[in-house]
Structure formats: structure tokens, C-alpha cells
Design a protein around this motif. Structure first.
Motif, PDB file in Angstrom:
ATOM      1  N   LEU A   1       0.816  -1.208   0.000  1.00 12.34           N
ATOM      2  CA  LEU A   1       0.000   0.000   0.000  1.00 12.34           C
ATOM      3  C   LEU A   1       0.852   1.261   0.000  1.00 12.34           C
ATOM      4  CD1 LEU A   1      -2.578  -1.141   2.720  1.00 12.34           C
ATOM      5  CD2 LEU A   1      -2.647  -1.547   0.254  1.00 12.34           C
TER       6      LEU A   1
ATOM      7  N   PRO B   1      -0.842   1.146  -5.226  1.00 11.21           N
ATOM      8  CA  PRO B   1      -0.528  -0.165  -4.650  1.00 11.21           C
ATOM      9  C   PRO B   1      -0.207  -1.200  -5.734  1.00 11.21           C
ATOM     10  CG  PRO B   1      -2.890   0.128  -4.735  1.00 11.21           C
ATOM     11  CD  PRO B   1      -2.294   1.425  -5.225  1.00 11.21           C
TER      12      PRO B   1
ATOM     13  N   ASN C   1      -2.585  -5.299   8.166  1.00 12.88           N
ATOM     14  CA  ASN C   1      -1.514  -4.436   7.664  1.00 12.88           C
ATOM     15  C   ASN C   1      -0.346  -4.387   8.635  1.00 12.88           C
ATOM     16  OD1 ASN C   1      -3.230  -3.803   5.567  1.00 12.88           O
ATOM     17  ND2 ASN C   1      -3.838  -1.816   6.392  1.00 12.88           N
TER      18      ASN C   1
END
Length: 447
Positions: free
Chosen positions: A138, A172, A229
């Protein structure tokens, strides 16, 4: 009983038929009574409700018993129990010469890597088989070198679990990795997954700031298991180097913007990433309270009778009252600084010496800059410069130091002590006096 061969008795047949007729009549009456009574029961609403409820409960009990006793097929039931960023650990790496563009490494090395530490729980009865990982990158930005450390032609290719292509594609982007990892039924297990570029400078401190989303493929399921994440600095440790060795405020401002963008994405962050942000924020923040000179006194007969200091973000001023004048080419004054709450120590050296590499033999005060205290290597060969100055007042016996501080020196308070050391041989000194260890001077930073 009728004798054999005798003619049938008509009266007996009549009697049997009467008996059968009577029995049939009784049976018919019984059936009629049952039908009548059942009809009467069903005419009563309460009775009818109880009969229906009882029938339903009986069927439900039979179905539940069948479901409980019926053998169930073994199936996995995998879930993520926890996600954290592990402490750095060593992984294998190959070193290449970027200038020659050699395809074979010239040396093997081990470097630090920060991995995602994933705790998996299998609530099922069959083993769960993980067959792949999908990593969605990301955020990926390379920090600038604020340490002015320079670089070299050596690049490193490390054995990360998931390697990102370089140059890094527009974000991304996704990188897949095949694997086989089994979690037994009814058990909890842990796996680690490291992420980093396929090639990176080995000689320069230019870490990448990365946010990656991880999901796992398992048991031929059409839905991936969402892990979450992570936010890390790669190579591990270089973020600390940038934060603790920063020399350029404008460079820090640029790097801080990169870090702030990373923090806009929710993620489990490494300790290193958190440290870099806090350190940069401290460098760029303004002190609200004005700096004040603070002093510590000891007996007049002591070799060091008074120590004073004033501490700002950009400068440290120290004055030392000495009983004896420092001897030319022999005496070394060592001011030691220990940041409060940190396992670090810095020092400032000061010595009046005759220049070794100049035709002008006029004595000069050497040193005056702050450095990490890494042992007894006392070699202040250069005169105080770059905004640093050292002065000794012959009449008062006070030595004054004005020391410019690097931008990374952001500690809120420091403990200060002082040693007087005497030269005993080439670059070897012996301590002859010091301030008491139990009464160090504490100095708060101000604006």
C-alpha cells in the motif's frame, strides 16, 4: 363334540354365527367410541394444542439426537489469533558489485530483517493447509540520508519471504508467494513473513518505509484469510540510524513527511517506525520554556569545585571551575553527558595542545565537539571549530565550552559529569580527578 361321520348340527352353526356377530358388534362399538373420544379431544382447543406441541417436541428431539449422534466430517476452521511485528532477526543475504553489474555475489552476509509474526488458530478437527500469501503493498517510499554518510557500489539481495521488485512499481501493487504451512486441528501455531526489496544499497543508510497488507490462501478456499496491515522500515535498523544520526534539519523535515503519510494508514507498526516518528517530532518541535543555567558545587579544595551548564536544542554551554591549570599537551578535560532514561553516553573533549601538523606552534584548544562515548580513545587532533569554542580564564581558573549540538540531540534532560585525566603515554590517559558520581549535574533543555 360331534362324533366322526355324524351329520352337522344346524343349531351349532347358528350359535357360532351369533358369537361372531356379537364380537364384531363389540369391536365396532369400541372403534366408534375411540373415534368419538378422539373427535371430542380435538374439539377441545387446549387438548389439541398440547397434542400438537407434544408431537412437535418429539420430532425435534429425534432430529437433535440424530444430528448429535451422526458422525461429522473432519474440517479445518482457520482464524488469525494475533498479528504483531517481530523484533529484528538475521536472514541470509548476498552482496553484489553494482558497478560491474556482476550476476554472481562476491560475498555472503547476514542482515537484520523485521517480519510479520502471525499467530494462527485452527478451531476445526482437520489440519489447515496454507498454500500461499498475497502481499498488497500500500505504501513504499525510500527515506533520504540525513546522516550525510555517503554510499558505495555494493548492493544487497536479502532472503526476504516476499521480495518486492525494484525500482518499486506505482503503489498499490501485489506480490504473491507460494508456500506450504500446516496448522493441526485444534491447535495454535505461529508463522513469520518478512517483506523487503529484491535489491537495496548495502553501503548507504537509505531505508524503505513500507506498509503491506497480508492475506493467506488455505484449504482450496475461494476466500483468503485476512491477516492485516504491517508498517516496517527496511533494512531493519537503518531507521534508527537516520533518526539518531540526523545532521540536516531540512532533510529531517522531508523524511518526517514520508513518515506522517505512512501513519495515515492503519497498521501494526514496528518499534523502529514508532521511534523514527517520535524522534523526528522531537527534532522539529519548539521548546516552550526558556533555557536556564544550572550549577552543582563541591568543596573548594576539590580539583573540580563547580560545574554549570545551559542547554538548548542547538547549543550546550558548559563552565568548569578548576583548581589547577590544565597542563599543555598533558591534561585532558572530559565532559560526559548521559541522557535521562537512555542507555547512551556522550562526551566532549578539551585539551590545550601544540599543533602537530602546522609550522605555527602556538598552543590551541583542541576538541569541543560532542561525540558518542565509546571508550578511552582520546584524540582531539582538530582545533575547536564549526561554532564550537573553548576558553580558559587564567585568573579565575574557569574553563568555558560553547558546543553546537547536532539536530538529533533532542533529549529533554541530561546528567553531566566531568573528569580530569593526565597523559601517561601516547594517547593514553589516567583519571586524576572527577566530579562525584552520586551528585551529577542535571540540566533541563529549554528554548
Amino acid at each position: 363334540m360331534t362324533a366322526p361321520g355324524a351329520p352337522p348340527n344346524p343349531n351349532r352353526d347358528t350359535t357360532d354365527r351369533s358369537i361372531h356377530a356379537e364380537r364384531n358388534s363389540v369391536a365396532a362399538g369400541t372403534i366408534n367410541n375411540l373415534v368419538y373420544n378422539a373427535a371430542n379431544y380435538f374439539r377441545d382447543p387446549r387438548t389439541r394444542t398440547w397434542i400438537i406441541v407434544g408431537t412437535f417436541l418429539t420430532i425435534l428431539a429425534i432430529a437433535a439426537s440424530t444430528a448429535l449422534l451422526w458422525p461429522k466430517p473432519a474440517r479445518p476452521a482457520l482464524e488469525v489469533a494475533a498479528l504483531r511485528v517481530a523484533d529484528p532477526s538475521k536472514i541470509d543475504a548476498d552482496l553484489y558489485n553494482a558497478v560491474s553489474d556482476a550476476k554472481e555475489p562476491f560475498e555472503n552476509e547476514s542482515i537484520d530483517a523485521t517480519a510479520a509474526d502471525i499467530t494462527l488458530k485452527n478451531n476445526g478437527t482437520a489440519p489447515a493447509l496454507i498454500t500461499g500469501a498475497e502481499v498488497d503493498v500500500l505504501y513504499a517510499e525510500q527515506m533520504k540520508d540525513c546522516t550525510q554518510g555517503g554510499g558505495g557500489p555494493v548492493v544487497v539481495s536479502a532472503g526476504y519471504s516476499v521480495k518486492l521488485p525494484t525500482p518499486v512499481p506505482p503503489r498499490p501493487f501485489t506480490v504473491d508467494r507460494e508456500m506450504r504451512y500446516e496448522v493441526k486441528g485444534g491447535s495454535t501455531d505461529r508463522m513469520t513473513l518478512s517483506v523487503g526489496p529484491d535489491r537495496q544499497s548495502f553501503s548507504s543508510r537509505l531505508p524503505y518505509l513500507i506498509v503491506a497488507h497480508i492475506s493467506l490462501e488455505h484449504d482450496k478456499s475461494t476466500e483468503r484469510l485476512d491477516v492485516g496491515n504491517i508498517a516496517i522500515a527496511v533494512r531493519a535498523g537503518q531507521g534508527y540510524d537516520q533518526a539518531d544520526g540526523a545532521l540536516d534539519r531540512e532533510c529531517v523535515e522531508e523524511n518526517f513527511k514520508l513518515v506522517e503519510k505512512l501513519f495515515e494508514i492503519q497498521a501494526v507498526r514496528s518499534d523502529e517506525v514508532n521511534y523514527v516518528r517520535d524522534k523526528y517530532a522531537a527534532i522539529l518541535a519548539d521548546d516552550q520554556q526558556p533555557a536556564k543555567e544550572q550549577c552543582q558545587d563541591w568543596q573548594d579544595s576539590s580539583a573540580i569545585s563547580r560545574l554549570c551548564a545551559k542547554y538548548t536544542k542547538s547549543e550546550l554551554n558548559v563552565s568548569i571551575s578548576l583548581r589547577d591549570r590544565p597542563a599543555l599537551d598533558r591534561t585532558m578535560i572530559v565532559v560526559r553527558l548521559t541522557p535521562k532514561g537512555r542507555d547512551l553516553q556522550y562526551r566532549i573533549l578539551a585539551a590545550q595542545q601544540t599543533p602537530k601538523y602546522s609550522t605555527d606552534r602556538t598552543p590551541e584548544w583542541m576538541g569541543g565537539s560532542i561525540e558518542k562515548d565509546v571508550g578511552a580513545d582520546y584524540s582531539p587532533y582538530s582545533a575547536a571549530s564549526d561554532g564550537n569554542s573553548i576558553e580558559f580564564n587564567e585568573s579565575t581558573g574557569i574553563l568555558v565550552m560553547h558546543v553546537r549540538l547536532p539536530v538529533h540531540f533532542t533529549f529533554e534532560s541530561v546528567f553531566i559529569s566531568c573528569d580530569v585525566e593526565q597523559k601517561i603515554s601516547q594517547d593514553n590517559y589516567s583519571k586524576i580527578a572527577s566530579t562525584p558520581a552520586e551528585s551529577k549535574l542535571t540540566v533541563e533543555r529549554g528554548g
